[in-house]
Design an enzyme around this catalytic site. Structure first.
Site, PDB file in Angstrom:
ATOM      1  N   GLY A  14      12.075  27.436   0.910  1.00 16.65           N
ATOM      2  CA  GLY A  14      13.365  27.240   1.580  1.00 16.65           C
ATOM      3  C   GLY A  14      14.526  27.729   0.751  1.00 16.65           C
ATOM      4  CG  PHE A 224      29.681  11.268 -10.433  1.00 20.28           C
ATOM      5  CD1 PHE A 224      28.700  10.295 -10.325  1.00 20.28           C
ATOM      6  CD2 PHE A 224      30.690  11.079 -11.364  1.00 20.28           C
ATOM      7  CE1 PHE A 224      28.719   9.154 -11.122  1.00 20.28           C
ATOM      8  CE2 PHE A 224      30.720   9.941 -12.168  1.00 20.28           C
ATOM      9  CZ  PHE A 224      29.735   8.981 -12.045  1.00 20.28           C
ATOM     10  CB  CYS A 274      21.875  18.004  -0.725  1.00 19.36           C
ATOM     11  SG  CYS A 274      20.423  19.050  -0.550  1.00 19.36           S
ATOM     12  NE  ARG A 342      19.613  22.873   5.477  1.00 17.08           N
ATOM     13  CZ  ARG A 342      18.715  22.962   4.486  1.00 17.08           C
ATOM     14  NH1 ARG A 342      17.590  22.285   4.541  1.00 17.08           N
ATOM     15  NH2 ARG A 342      18.947  23.717   3.450  1.00 17.08           N
ATOM     16  NE  ARG A 427      35.780  24.146   5.045  1.00 18.43           N
ATOM     17  CZ  ARG A 427      34.823  23.601   4.311  1.00 18.43           C
ATOM     18  NH1 ARG A 427      35.030  23.269   3.048  1.00 18.43           N
ATOM     19  NH2 ARG A 427      33.653  23.339   4.847  1.00 18.43           N
TER      20      ARG A 427
HETATM   21  P1  NAD Z   1      14.277  23.712   3.200  1.00 19.43           P
HETATM   22  O1  NAD Z   1      14.081  22.876   4.385  1.00 19.43           O
HETATM   23  O2  NAD Z   1      15.132  24.949   3.274  1.00 19.43           O
HETATM   24  O3  NAD Z   1      12.850  24.208   2.648  1.00 19.43           O
HETATM   25  C1  NAD Z   1      11.739  23.379   2.508  1.00 19.43           C
HETATM   26  C2  NAD Z   1      10.496  24.189   2.860  1.00 19.43           C
HETATM   27  O4  NAD Z   1       9.344  23.409   2.558  1.00 19.43           O
HETATM   28  C3  NAD Z   1      10.394  24.561   4.342  1.00 19.43           C
HETATM   29  O5  NAD Z   1      10.290  25.968   4.471  1.00 19.43           O
HETATM   30  C4  NAD Z   1       9.111  23.843   4.820  1.00 19.43           C
HETATM   31  O6  NAD Z   1       8.384  24.588   5.774  1.00 19.43           O
HETATM   32  C5  NAD Z   1       8.350  23.738   3.517  1.00 19.43           C
HETATM   33  N1  NAD Z   1       7.306  22.696   3.521  1.00 19.43           N
HETATM   34  C6  NAD Z   1       7.415  21.389   3.862  1.00 19.43           C
HETATM   35  N2  NAD Z   1       6.253  20.749   3.671  1.00 19.43           N
HETATM   36  C7  NAD Z   1       5.387  21.663   3.196  1.00 19.43           C
HETATM   37  C8  NAD Z   1       4.037  21.610   2.792  1.00 19.43           C
HETATM   38  N3  NAD Z   1       3.339  20.467   2.833  1.00 19.43           N
HETATM   39  N4  NAD Z   1       3.435  22.743   2.377  1.00 19.43           N
HETATM   40  C9  NAD Z   1       4.114  23.910   2.315  1.00 19.43           C
HETATM   41  N5  NAD Z   1       5.413  24.020   2.668  1.00 19.43           N
HETATM   42  C10 NAD Z   1       6.042  22.908   3.102  1.00 19.43           C
HETATM   43  O7  NAD Z   1      14.812  22.762   2.053  1.00 19.43           O
HETATM   44  P2  NAD Z   1      15.708  23.160   0.791  1.00 19.43           P
HETATM   45  O8  NAD Z   1      17.136  23.255   1.189  1.00 19.43           O
HETATM   46  O9  NAD Z   1      15.063  24.300   0.083  1.00 19.43           O
HETATM   47  O10 NAD Z   1      15.576  21.836  -0.089  1.00 19.43           O
HETATM   48  C11 NAD Z   1      14.360  21.516  -0.721  1.00 19.43           C
HETATM   49  C12 NAD Z   1      14.609  20.387  -1.699  1.00 19.43           C
HETATM   50  O11 NAD Z   1      15.535  20.812  -2.702  1.00 19.43           O
HETATM   51  C13 NAD Z   1      15.227  19.132  -1.064  1.00 19.43           C
HETATM   52  O12 NAD Z   1      14.710  18.007  -1.723  1.00 19.43           O
HETATM   53  C14 NAD Z   1      16.702  19.272  -1.389  1.00 19.43           C
HETATM   54  O13 NAD Z   1      17.338  18.021  -1.482  1.00 19.43           O
HETATM   55  C15 NAD Z   1      16.670  19.936  -2.753  1.00 19.43           C
HETATM   56  N6  NAD Z   1      17.851  20.738  -3.079  1.00 19.43           N
HETATM   57  C16 NAD Z   1      18.403  21.551  -2.135  1.00 19.43           C
HETATM   58  C17 NAD Z   1      19.500  22.362  -2.476  1.00 19.43           C
HETATM   59  C18 NAD Z   1      20.137  23.291  -1.484  1.00 19.43           C
HETATM   60  O14 NAD Z   1      21.130  23.899  -1.830  1.00 19.43           O
HETATM   61  N7  NAD Z   1      19.611  23.466  -0.284  1.00 19.43           N
HETATM   62  C19 NAD Z   1      19.986  22.347  -3.800  1.00 19.43           C
HETATM   63  C20 NAD Z   1      19.373  21.492  -4.728  1.00 19.43           C
HETATM   64  C21 NAD Z   1      18.301  20.698  -4.369  1.00 19.43           C
HETATM   65  C1  UGA Z   2      25.710  20.736  -3.712  1.00 22.27           C
HETATM   66  C2  UGA Z   2      25.952  20.641  -5.219  1.00 22.27           C
HETATM   67  O1  UGA Z   2      27.173  21.317  -5.538  1.00 22.27           O
HETATM   68  C3  UGA Z   2      24.796  21.280  -5.977  1.00 22.27           C
HETATM   69  O2  UGA Z   2      24.981  21.096  -7.386  1.00 22.27           O
HETATM   70  C4  UGA Z   2      23.481  20.621  -5.546  1.00 22.27           C
HETATM   71  O3  UGA Z   2      22.394  21.248  -6.193  1.00 22.27           O
HETATM   72  C5  UGA Z   2      23.319  20.758  -4.040  1.00 22.27           C
HETATM   73  O4  UGA Z   2      24.470  20.144  -3.389  1.00 22.27           O
HETATM   74  C6  UGA Z   2      22.120  20.067  -3.499  1.00 22.27           C
HETATM   75  O5  UGA Z   2      21.574  19.176  -4.114  1.00 22.27           O
HETATM   76  O6  UGA Z   2      21.785  20.468  -2.385  1.00 22.27           O
HETATM   77  P1  UGA Z   2      25.991  22.601  -1.863  1.00 22.27           P
HETATM   78  O7  UGA Z   2      25.874  21.448  -0.934  1.00 22.27           O
HETATM   79  O8  UGA Z   2      25.138  23.779  -1.647  1.00 22.27           O
HETATM   80  O9  UGA Z   2      25.709  22.111  -3.362  1.00 22.27           O
HETATM   81  O10 UGA Z   2      27.501  23.121  -1.873  1.00 22.27           O
HETATM   82  P2  UGA Z   2      28.858  22.539  -2.525  1.00 22.27           P
HETATM   83  O11 UGA Z   2      29.586  23.659  -3.117  1.00 22.27           O
HETATM   84  O12 UGA Z   2      28.602  21.376  -3.388  1.00 22.27           O
HETATM   85  O13 UGA Z   2      29.658  22.061  -1.239  1.00 22.27           O
HETATM   86  C7  UGA Z   2      29.251  20.929  -0.492  1.00 22.27           C
HETATM   87  C8  UGA Z   2      30.284  20.643   0.582  1.00 22.27           C
HETATM   88  O14 UGA Z   2      31.481  20.109   0.014  1.00 22.27           O
HETATM   89  C9  UGA Z   2      30.700  21.877   1.368  1.00 22.27           C
HETATM   90  O15 UGA Z   2      30.850  21.551   2.720  1.00 22.27           O
HETATM   91  C10 UGA Z   2      32.031  22.241   0.746  1.00 22.27           C
HETATM   92  O16 UGA Z   2      32.849  22.973   1.605  1.00 22.27           O
HETATM   93  C11 UGA Z   2      32.595  20.862   0.460  1.00 22.27           C
HETATM   94  N1  UGA Z   2      33.627  20.865  -0.604  1.00 22.27           N
HETATM   95  C12 UGA Z   2      33.297  21.228  -1.864  1.00 22.27           C
HETATM   96  C13 UGA Z   2      34.907  20.455  -0.305  1.00 22.27           C
HETATM   97  O17 UGA Z   2      35.223  20.113   0.849  1.00 22.27           O
HETATM   98  N2  UGA Z   2      35.857  20.444  -1.300  1.00 22.27           N
HETATM   99  C14 UGA Z   2      35.546  20.804  -2.581  1.00 22.27           C
HETATM  100  O18 UGA Z   2      36.461  20.757  -3.450  1.00 22.27           O
HETATM  101  C15 UGA Z   2      34.245  21.212  -2.866  1.00 22.27           C
END
Ligand code: NAD
Ligand code: UGA
Length: 451
Positions: A14, A224, A274, A342, A427
């Site tokens: 993902g 935070f 997230c 999302r 924004r």
């Molecule tokens: P996502 O939904 O984009 O991707 C997850 C993938 O895992 C999907 O493609 C799904 O098909 C696959 N999957 C699920 N179960 C599976 C299985 N049993 N075998 C093989 N594939 C499987 O999710 P994401 O945004 O990449 O987030 C993944 C994790 O990372 C979450 O815990 C999220 O909180 C964390 N995270 C996300 C972000 C972000 O910016 N999106 C940043 C930091 C941490």
């Molecule tokens: C956030 C964190 O910044 C990452 O460190 C973390 O890894 C990730 O979540 C995660 O765990 O998924 P992300 O959600 O991709 O990253 O993007 P951000 O830049 O944090 O923005 C989050 C939301 O807050 C957005 O909708 C953004 O527009 C909003 N935002 C951000 C504000 O409204 N004001 C700000 O000053 C900053």
């Protein structure tokens, strides 16, 4: 003894698994990196020219490594790779539970559990299993319990290595992270994973902690960041009724070196997959472990955010009243430079506008309109536009919900808005003077000069 890993498998292709593994493969040509997913369409897209994730810089990284030491494949082929892997990342989704104990708050670990089972079934020898997904504190216990039932007499270590990348800047964040966090129980597996990151990350940026601290620190970091956004958004409402300007307040507050300027941009509300789910997970953990006061504190960060989105849409609905005009929504993504919508403000606000009987036309440079409507569960009263100009034609209100660069410099004099149209800048990116001189009323977040 854990030498530097030579073969890595990541389960989950993902927004995190794909870009993270692409950067590891790019920076570590001596390591074979295989990314496995049960979603065949996603794997096909990773193997094509149309990657499933839009991220600046991602295409180039994937192009350099794919087919060399970076491979994307389905589960059947992936099972073979698991048998050879030294290190396996779990990077699957951990959404909020929708049923059962903790529904609406706790993280749903069913995907983590099923891929732990997949690892238990196919791994051989000694394997380091790494939590890359964001997990509730003590999730590693669940993983260890499942791994203990492995079929081939293998041995396992579990590490927590949460990801801190932000969408839209993922490649920059991965190539030059503020920190890499590795939590574990024994030094050897921690050192093995650190050796991978040290191939491009300075050693002083690699923080090692205990397993439970690493799991909790990830939730804490997101809480935070979100709390800062809710704090400035709470002030934005006060600014609007007092004549103070939130951007000025933020500049003053953020210039204190103890506070710092980042994450103080007032907005229509934070979105993304997230922040909300991770704070809900934290709220659940506080409740579960008997600290309801702490749970209530974090819950308020979410409440404020929901209110900020609602009051933005309410303003438009109030203004258009019975005229039932058309609203042009600019931006469906939760922030610029991503195709991810999302929990975006647009999801909530479009729903609210449609429920009030308004028509909505949307424009976003990256988000697929049909996918957006399916996810939002909306089909009537909303239509896509191919350009900003088309979206604004005949609109009585414009709502800017994402800070895409191309929205900053819209020339409103060239748009065929209705004469009395109001511009709602969720924004604070538009130039208030330019909006005024084009003859339109501007509503920004937290009041701004020339309002
Ligand atoms: P996502 O939904 O984009 O991707 C997850 C993938 O895992 C999907 O493609 C799904 O098909 C696959 N999957 C699920 N179960 C599976 C299985 N049993 N075998 C093989 N594939 C499987 O999710 P994401 O945004 O990449 O987030 C993944 C994790 O990372 C979450 O815990 C999220 O909180 C964390 N995270 C996300 C972000 C972000 O910016 N999106 C940043 C930091 C941490
Ligand atoms: C956030 C964190 O910044 C990452 O460190 C973390 O890894 C990730 O979540 C995660 O765990 O998924 P992300 O959600 O991709 O990253 O993007 P951000 O830049 O944090 O923005 C989050 C939301 O807050 C957005 O909708 C953004 O527009 C909003 N935002 C951000 C504000 O409204 N004001 C700000 O000053 C900053």
């Amino acid at each position: 003894m854990n030498p530097t890993p030579k073969k890595i498998v990541c389960i989950g292709a993902g927004y995190v698994g794909g870009p993270t593994m692409a950067v590891i493969a790019d920076r570590c040509p001596g390591i074979e990196v295989t990314v496995v997913d049960l979603n065949a369409a996603r794997i096909a897209a990773w193997n094509s020219d149309q990657l499933p994730v839009y991220e600046p810089g991602l295409d180039a990284v994937v192009r350099r490594a794919r087919g060399r030491n970076l491979f994307f494949m389905g589960q059947a082929e992936g099972a073979q790779k698991l048998a050879e892997a030294d290190l396996v990342f779990i990077s699957v989704n951990t959404p909020t539970k929708t049923e059962g104990e903790g529904a609406g708050k706790a993280s749903d670990l069913r995907y983590v559990e099923s891929c732990s089972q997949f690892i238990a079934d196919h791994a051989r020898g000694h394997t380091i299993v790494v939590e890359k997904s964001t997990m509730p504190v003590r999730a590693a216990d669940t993983i260890k319990r499942i791994l203990a039932k492995n079929l081939h007499g293998g041995t396992f270590e579990v590490l927590s290595n949460p990801e801190f990348l932000a969408e839209g800047t993922a490649i920059r964040d991965l190539e030059s992270p503020d920190r890499v966090l590795i939590g574990g129980e024994r030094p050897e597996p921690i050192e093995a994973l650190a050796a991978v990151y040290r191939q491009w990350v300075p050693a002083e940026r690699i923080i090692t902690t205990g397993l439970w601290s690493a799991e909790l620190a990830k939730l804490a970091a997101n809480a935070f960041l979100a709390q800062r956004v809710s704090s400035i958004n709470a002030l934005s409402a006060l600014c609007e009724v007092t004549g103070a300007q939130v951007d000025e307040v933020a500049r003053v507050v953020g210039s204190d070196s103890r506070i710092g300027p980042k994450f103080l941009k007032a907005s229509v509300g934070f979105g993304g997959s997230c922040f909300k789910k991770d704070i809900l997970s934290l709220v659940y953990l506080c409740e579960f472990h008997g600290v309801p006061e702490a749970a209530a504190y974090w819950q308020q960060v979410i409440e404020l955010n929901e209110w900020q989105k609602r009051r933005f849409a309410d303003q438009i609905i109030r203004q258009l009243g019975a005229s039932k005009g058309k609203v042009a929504v600019l931006g469906l993504a939760f922030k610029k430079d991503t195709n991810d919508f999302r929990e975006s403000a647009a999801l909530h606000i479009c729903g609210q506008l449609l429920a009030a009987g308004l028509e909505v036309t949307t424009y976003d440079p990256q988000v697929d309109f049909t996918t957006f409507c399916q996810a939002a569960g909306i089909s009537q009263g909303i239509q896509p536009a191919q350009t900003i100009q088309e979206a604004l034609a005949g609109a009585s209100a414009v709502a800017v919900l994402t800070e895409w660069e191309e929205f900053r410099c819209i020339d409103l004099t060239k748009m065929s808005l209705v004469a009395s149209a109001c511009i709602y800048d969720g924004r604070n990116i538009l130039d208030p003077g330019a909006v005024r001189s084009a003859g339109f009323q501007l509503h920004s977040i937290g009041g701004r000069a020339a309002d």
